[in-house]
Design an enzyme around this catalytic site. Structure first.
Site, PDB file in Angstrom:
ATOM      1  N   GLY A 347       0.939  -1.298  -0.142  1.00 40.21           N
ATOM      2  CA  GLY A 347      -0.070  -0.119   0.067  1.00 40.21           C
ATOM      3  C   GLY A 347       0.815   1.193   0.073  1.00 40.21           C
ATOM      4  CB  ALA A 348       2.082   3.413   1.438  1.00 37.65           C
ATOM      5  CG  HIS A 383       0.454   2.942   8.422  1.00 37.75           C
ATOM      6  ND1 HIS A 383      -0.520   2.006   9.337  1.00 37.75           N
ATOM      7  CD2 HIS A 383       1.452   2.421   8.181  1.00 37.75           C
ATOM      8  CE1 HIS A 383       0.278   0.938   9.344  1.00 37.75           C
ATOM      9  NE2 HIS A 383       1.490   1.084   9.092  1.00 37.75           N
ATOM     10  CD  GLU A 384       2.899   4.022   5.092  1.00 43.62           C
ATOM     11  OE1 GLU A 384       4.310   3.535   5.320  1.00 43.62           O
ATOM     12  OE2 GLU A 384       2.091   3.486   5.138  1.00 43.62           O
ATOM     13  CG  HIS A 387       6.013   3.369  10.062  1.00 41.72           C
ATOM     14  ND1 HIS A 387       6.299   2.563  11.094  1.00 41.72           N
ATOM     15  CD2 HIS A 387       5.140   3.170   9.202  1.00 41.72           C
ATOM     16  CE1 HIS A 387       5.291   1.558  10.958  1.00 41.72           C
ATOM     17  NE2 HIS A 387       4.686   1.541   9.768  1.00 41.72           N
TER      18      HIS A 387
END
Length: 962
Positions: A347-348, A383-384, A387
């Site tokens: 997804g990424a 989400h990314e 991180h």
């Protein structure tokens, strides 16, 4: 998203839902690319020497030599790298796309050794000194030992350098190598993506390093704890732009081997792990935020200029600022690039400073894309970006703690998305998209703990298999539970302390527990029955979860390991004997509330006792457990749903349905009790209860759509959904407006999808009317974006070759990834076997279906009752071809097998699956055993469930229609 546990949206519905509709698992997330693929190395040429498998003194006996182990020895530490890479975006005379490179690494000796072992995979090296593939010099006046021999271990993916003398402890050395490799199209390591723009083919060189593919791009110490600083230089042709983790320092024209090329140098990275490296060479253009933020959204020129990146740009800066506040830690880099790639298996991927995405994970077009597409974009971006701190700034020491990275980012993605889109109430969707999703897998005996011992996760295949539902969704669910009983503010404070203490280094999960415990110890308002370590280890070191049973007649509470197949044998021992410390929250008849910690198998708690009030436990499904009650309390809850369902919180209405159906599947309660939880649905207008019901009833369709039960089931559900269908027809003014509430927009999809599936009058006519209007004027699609998947599927199912061919043409012409995916799904709905067979053949033609989409297309077709046996035969007949050209790691295999076998419910199905397992075991296919085991376990459970429930379900459904 890490590796990106990516589940496409339609696939989410194929796996859990009826047809189309609801919101999909966000991080949910697909694992990704090949680790063992393309063993045919590039031909030696121009002074290079092929990689060989030979090692000195090799024998057929197992070796205990350090080069035959998958983990690096603890003798050397990298400090910094200088890496120059030159990808060719045109094929050479052999028709291959290659890249050349040179790299040096400064390494420090921490233990005496005469070996340098460094990762290298599918690279071919130039002889740089005498007959060796590397050159070693000393730094700081240190003299370097002479290299005696260099060789390569293919299995463990090492370059091994044997030295005449030992390296000196505390001294530093410079290891230099030159090499070339293939810029292949396997979506892993340093690979190529391509697209067509204005009739011209464009090639992109890009990367996907996680978890073990940086070694495919250049020789490196490719383990998370081997952090270093990277100085990157990229050579690229005129007309292209080069991106990397750091900001560009400058680009100049240079001449190399009589070729004029551009050379771009980048600022050094922060100290970081190899799996977070990224570089992209392309003809992309970008959207840019105000200079102080230095945020850029990159992608195909056509997509950027048409505004598809505008939404991503609008939310990225607010999300970054939210996360800075949440972590109380400044974003540590000078820029944030987000790049949309035409070919990307996950997804990424959270590469530090250069996040890469599937196009549909970053691009959004309000004229074409749906709410789901928009939600997907904002949650993936969050989400990314989560991180950037949790995972990148502070990184797990080894892959056995991957769950902490991915589970945490999955949890925080909802918080950041809620900040960016506060009117959506998106945090409630975590129950559907993470908690319920995790329950489904974690109730199998083939599940696994969140955290394993380091020595249980060694090989690239074992690492790959960790990128699964347990890691992402269960990880998110248990961290959400932890945050709930600590309070979000205490949780966030502990995170800040954790990030501050361990910045630029590596940790194990207990380091986080320690920092959270310090916050608890300093706050007298937080009362826990045990330490965080004692509480949480029970949730992460043993697989599964409990079902908590409350007997309101006596006030007793008990817990037991919940298994969907109750007689299954659990052969995985647990130090905690499958007991958990459970935070049981509860309410009585909509008013009295409380919390009780269940610390043993059985306890008694007086406030749980009642003869008249209904009692409801696990408020808002904050805990990671299911709940069962005594029969009298079940009856009181059912009575309340019928009398006034709104008294029960909406999340708990969904919980009651989901728990009841799964308790019935596990033979804890009667199946008719579960079915009775749906009787009130004709009054229900909220999305979450309807979605919970649809997901669970999909299992009935899977098991019964080829039996005599199907008719009564369809009739029963038609009566339940028709009021919902009519409700949306009214509030949308006969389907001409979008429902005002965000959750209603999702539930409208359920209403139309279920109405068409169960034959509600007017539904099929509506979808066919919209599709025919589009066929008459292909340049103007009248179908509401939120309803496109439903309309495409139903119209193509009701039509013939003309409808299918039109859909296929629109798929091929689509320049918007989200739209192409909807059509990819819709095409699978045809009832014509010959069209389905043709479609299957198309899926393995890379010029027709992108490799990143092959698995999804096949699984979509298998979701069609007519297509499922066609797919099963097709995959077995073409297995060698599929695994050779399309495998992208163990998750490719897992999602394919899960999708194909989900309808299996007969002894014949089981025999075929077991035979397939034997065939795979006898082949050279080296991974995926867990996926087949789970499919076998699920098939056995299906067989048992059908034999025990078919007659009972049939009789109950007939009674309801009397």
């Amino acid at each position: 998203m890490g590796k990106g546990f990516y589940i496409s949206k339609p696939l989410g519905f194929v796996l859990f839902g009826l047809g189309v509709g609801a919101v999909l698992t966000i991080f949910a997330l697909s694992v990704v690319y090949s680790q063992e693929k393309r063993k045919n190395e590039v031909n030696a040429r121009d002074g290079t020497r092929m990689v060989t498998t030979a090692a000195p003194h090799s024998t057929s006996a197992p070796s205990n030599e350090p080069w035959d182990k998958y983990r690096l020895p603890d003798t050397l530490l990298p400090e910094y790298y200088n890496v120059t890479l030159w990808p060719r975006l045109v094929p050479d005379e052999q028709g291959m796309y290659i890249f050349t490179g040179k790299s040096g690494v400064a390494l420090t000796c921490v233990k005496e050794t005469n070996l340098i072992i460094i990762h290298s995979n599918e690279l071919n090296f130039t002889l740089t000194s005498e007959m060796h593939h590397a050159k070693l010099t000393g730094l700081g006046g240190t003299s370097a030992p002479v290299i005696l021999k260099t060789w390569f271990q293919i299995q463990t993916q090492f370059m091994v350098i044997l030295l005449k003398e030992k390296l000196q402890v505390g001294k530093s050395y410079w290891l230099y190598m030159e090499f070339h490799g293939e810029l292949s199209d396997d979506l892993g390591g340093f690979y190529r993506s391509q697209y067509t723009e204005n009739g011209v083919k464009k090639v992109v060189a890009t990367t996907q390093m996680q978890p073990t593919a940086a070694r495919n791009a250049f020789p490196c110490f490719d383990e998370p704890s081997m952090k270093a600083v990277f100085h990157l230089t990229l050579l690229h042709s005129a007309g292209t732009v080069a991106l990397a983790n750091g900001m560009e320092l400058g680009t100049e024209n240079v001449t190399i081997d009589d070729q004029e090329v551009l050379q771009t140098r980048f600022e050094p990275t922060e100290k970081m792990s190899t799996y977070l490296l990224a570089f992209v060479i392309s003809e992309f253009t970008n959207l840019r935020s105000p200079p102080e933020a230095n945020i850029r959204i990159w992608g195909r020129r056509e997509a950027i200029e048409s505004g598809q990146g505008d939404y991503a740009l609008s939310v990225t800066f607010p999300i970054l600022k939210y996360l800075e506040n949440y972590y109380n830690t400044t974003y540590p880099l000078s820029k944030s690039d987000q790049v949309a790639l035409p070919d990307f298996a996950a997804g990424a991927m959270e590469n530090w400073g250069l996040v890469t995405y599937r196009e549909q994970s970053l691009f959004y077009d309000p004229k074409v894309s749906s709410n789901e597409d928009k939600e997907w974009v904002v949650t993936v971006i969050t989400h990314e970006l989560a991180h950037m701190w949790f995972g990148n700034l502070v990184t797990m020491r080894w892959w056995n703690d991957l769950w902490l990275n991915e589970g945490f980012a999955s949890y925080v993605s909802y918080l950041g998305a809620d900040y960016a889109e506060p009117t959506w109430n998106i945090k409630d969707l975590m129950v559907l998209q993470q908690v319920q999703r995790a329950f489904g897998v974690d109730a199998l005996v083939s599940s696994h703990p969140l955290s394993s011992r380091e020595d249980e996760v060694i090989t690239p295949d074992q690492i790959d298999q960790l990128f699964d539902t347990i890691t992402y969704s269960k990880g998110a669910a248990v961290l959400r539970m932890l945050s709930e009983f600590l309070t979000e503010s205490a949780f966030a404070k502990g995170l800040h302390n954790y990030l501050h203490e361990y910045a630029y280094s590596n940790t194990v999960y207990t380091d986080l527990w320690k920092k959270l415990q310090e916050v608890v110890d300093a706050d007298s308002s937080i009362q826990l029955p045990a330490s965080i370590n004692e509480i949480m280890n029970r949730w992460i070191l043993q697989m599964g979860f409990p079902v908590v049973t409350i007997d309101t007649r006596t006030g007793s509470i008990s817990q037991q390991h919940f298994l969907i197949q109750p007689d299954a044998v659990v052969d995985k021992p647990s130090d905690y004997n499958y007991e958990w410390f459970v935070p049981v929250t509860w309410m009585k008849s909509g008013s009295n509330m409380g919390q009780h910690w269940l610390l043993t198998k059985t306890a008694s708690y007086e406030p749980m006792k009642t003869d008249t009030d209904w009692l409801l436990a696990n408020l808002n499904v904050a805990g990671y457990y299911r709940v069962n009650y005594d029969p009298q309390n079940w009856e009181r809850l059912l009575t309340q749903l019928t009398a006034d369902h709104k008294v029960i919180p909406v999340l708990n209405r969904g919980q009651i349905i989901d728990d009841a159906f799964n308790l019935a599947r596990a033979q804890i309660i009667n199946i008719t009790l579960a079915l009775r939880t749906t009787k009130y649905l004709y009054e229900e207008k909220e999305y979450i209860p309807w979605e919970s019901a649809i997901r669970n009833l999909e299992y009935f369709f899977l098991m019964f759509d080829r039996t005599e039960v199907y008719g009564p089931l369809q009739t029963y559900l038609q009566r339940k959904v028709k009021p919902l269908f009519d409700h949306f027809k009214v509030i949308t003014s006969n389907w001409t407006r979008k429902p005002p509430r965000y959750m209603d927009q999702y539930n409208q999809i359920n209403a139309v999808s279920m109405a068409c599936k169960t034959g509600v009058k007017g539904c099929s006519e509506l979808t066919r009317m919209w599709y025919r209007q589009w066929m008459k004027n292909p340049d103007s699609n009248p179908i509401p974006p939120n309803l496109k998947i439903t309309v495409y599927c139903n119209a193509i199912a009701a039509g013939g070759v003309e409808e299918w061919d039109f859909g296929w043409q629109m798929f091929k012409n689509s320049t918007i990834a989200a739209e192409a995916e909807k059509l990819l799904y819709g095409l699978s709905c045809t009832k014509e076997p010959w069209l389905l067979n043709r479609y299957l053949e198309f899926t393995i033609e890379p010029n027709l279906v992108r490799k990143q989409d092959v698995t999804f297309a096949i699984v979509y077709i298998s979701g069609n009752v007519i297509g499922q046996p066609l797919v099963w035969d097709f995959v077995r007949a073409n297995w060698e071809h599929i695994t050779k050209d399309y495998d992208d790691g163990s998750f490719f295999f897992g999602r394919l097998i899960q999708g194909i076998t989900k309808k299996f419910s007969t002894e014949f199905d089981l025999q075929q699956l077991q035979r397939f397992k034997e065939d795979i075991a006898a082949s050279s296919f080296s991974f995926g055993t867990q996926a087949i085991e789970q499919a076998i376990e699920q098939t056995k459970a299906n067989i048992k469930w059908v034999s025990e429930n078919k007659v009972q379900v049939m009789n109950w459904l007939i009674e309801q229609s009397a």
